[in-house]
Design an enzyme around this catalytic site. Sequence first.
Site, PDB file in Angstrom:
ATOM      1  N   LYS A  44     -11.472   2.238   2.617  1.00 20.17           N
ATOM      2  CA  LYS A  44     -10.690   2.015   3.830  1.00 20.17           C
ATOM      3  C   LYS A  44     -11.638   1.549   4.938  1.00 20.17           C
ATOM      4  O   LYS A  44     -12.797   1.981   4.989  1.00 20.17           O
ATOM      5  CB  LYS A  44     -10.020   3.326   4.229  1.00 20.17           C
ATOM      6  CG  LYS A  44      -9.311   3.321   5.574  1.00 20.17           C
ATOM      7  CD  LYS A  44      -8.084   2.432   5.578  1.00 20.17           C
ATOM      8  CE  LYS A  44      -7.385   2.430   6.946  1.00 20.17           C
ATOM      9  NZ  LYS A  44      -6.298   1.418   6.982  1.00 20.17           N
ATOM     10  N   CYS A 127      -8.121  -6.276  11.924  1.00 22.92           N
ATOM     11  CA  CYS A 127      -7.138  -5.190  11.958  1.00 22.92           C
ATOM     12  C   CYS A 127      -6.102  -5.472  13.047  1.00 22.92           C
ATOM     13  O   CYS A 127      -6.439  -5.545  14.227  1.00 22.92           O
ATOM     14  CB  CYS A 127      -7.791  -3.852  12.232  1.00 22.92           C
ATOM     15  SG  CYS A 127      -6.544  -2.552  12.384  1.00 22.92           S
ATOM     16  N   GLY A 218       2.068  -8.406   0.569  1.00 23.13           N
ATOM     17  CA  GLY A 218       2.897  -8.563  -0.619  1.00 23.13           C
ATOM     18  C   GLY A 218       3.349  -9.988  -0.856  1.00 23.13           C
ATOM     19  O   GLY A 218       2.866 -10.937  -0.220  1.00 23.13           O
TER      20      GLY A 218
HETATM   21  C1  DHB Z   1      -5.243  -1.234   9.404  1.00 19.55           C
HETATM   22  C2  DHB Z   1      -4.584  -2.378   9.014  1.00 19.55           C
HETATM   23  C3  DHB Z   1      -5.305  -3.499   8.693  1.00 19.55           C
HETATM   24  O1  DHB Z   1      -4.712  -4.642   8.285  1.00 19.55           O
HETATM   25  C4  DHB Z   1      -6.668  -3.480   8.775  1.00 19.55           C
HETATM   26  O2  DHB Z   1      -7.362  -4.570   8.477  1.00 19.55           O
HETATM   27  C5  DHB Z   1      -7.338  -2.327   9.160  1.00 19.55           C
HETATM   28  C6  DHB Z   1      -6.609  -1.219   9.468  1.00 19.55           C
HETATM   29  C7  DHB Z   1      -4.496  -0.034   9.765  1.00 19.55           C
HETATM   30  O3  DHB Z   1      -3.445  -0.141  10.405  1.00 19.55           O
HETATM   31  O4  DHB Z   1      -4.968   1.071   9.422  1.00 19.55           O
END
Ligand code: DHB
Length: 308
Positions: A44, A127, A218
Amino acid sequence: MDLSTTIAGVRFPSCFMNAAGARCVTGDELDALGRSRSAAIVTKSMTLAPRDGNPEPRYYGFPAGSINSMGLPNLGYLAYARIIPELRKFGKPIIASVAGFSEEDFVIIAKVINESRPDLIEVNLSCPNIPGEPQIGYDPDVSARLLKRVRNVVSVPMGVKLPPYFDPAHQERMAQVLEGVGVQFLSLINSVGNGLVVNPDEERVAIKPKGGFGGLGGPLIKPVALANVRAFWKLFGGRLPIIGVGGVVNGTDAFEHFLCGASAVQVGTALVEEGLGVFERLENELAMLLARKGYASPLACRGNLKEL
Ligand code: DHB
């Protein structure tokens, strides 16, 4: 069929791995990826401080794809710095996804995470889900400055996860930026930011954060992903390895990414929806398709997309 691939000099046992964010937040989830057929363990995106993320519901899957506004729930970079060496036992590449709320955050995290020796670092410039924070990847000057600073503290191969671009001029500008900063691979694309999914029966939005706005993933984003893989493949003349991300649900989807120029693919929505068994199914489907078409490996068809 040999489905192995190489990205920035690192060998992957197959060409299918999780996308950052999909089932990869906790130590248990990362262990499960290690035991699965995922070709790598992608973490993550991590921040300085641990985060609970946005209020739930914050992910919604539907037949055409998914929407999420997770808000970067993660254990904080120090936890991942401890966990990464323990993941070595699985004998597959580890990709650390690095995020942050300021340039300084990215530099601090990248420096410490680099010392935990992941095989690659994926710098997340895309993000879309932090209220009030624009995506860095949509600002080429900020991206250039940040990547130069991060590059200076990273010795493992460094790549960038980019948002989707919808204009060739934006892709060309970002390619110029990347040329100048020593980026060794690209992960294309992050979710299509700030979509809105509506439930007409309930007359409401599908997820709670940000009034229902969130990143789309998706099948519905596959053409956008393929376009970005193809555009950057051409801009770099095939010299920069690309991990295709977006809409990989079956072996044919992966084949399309390879034709456009990808050297591997990441799986997000389909992994969340189907679970870890998705990797073996995708391997089988791709192996059958390549064999039927007479290709010896995924790399044998890389970039071979014909134009009319
Ligand atoms: C999150 C979503 C994303 O697309 C990303 O690149 C990093 C974090 C999120 O909402 O946690």
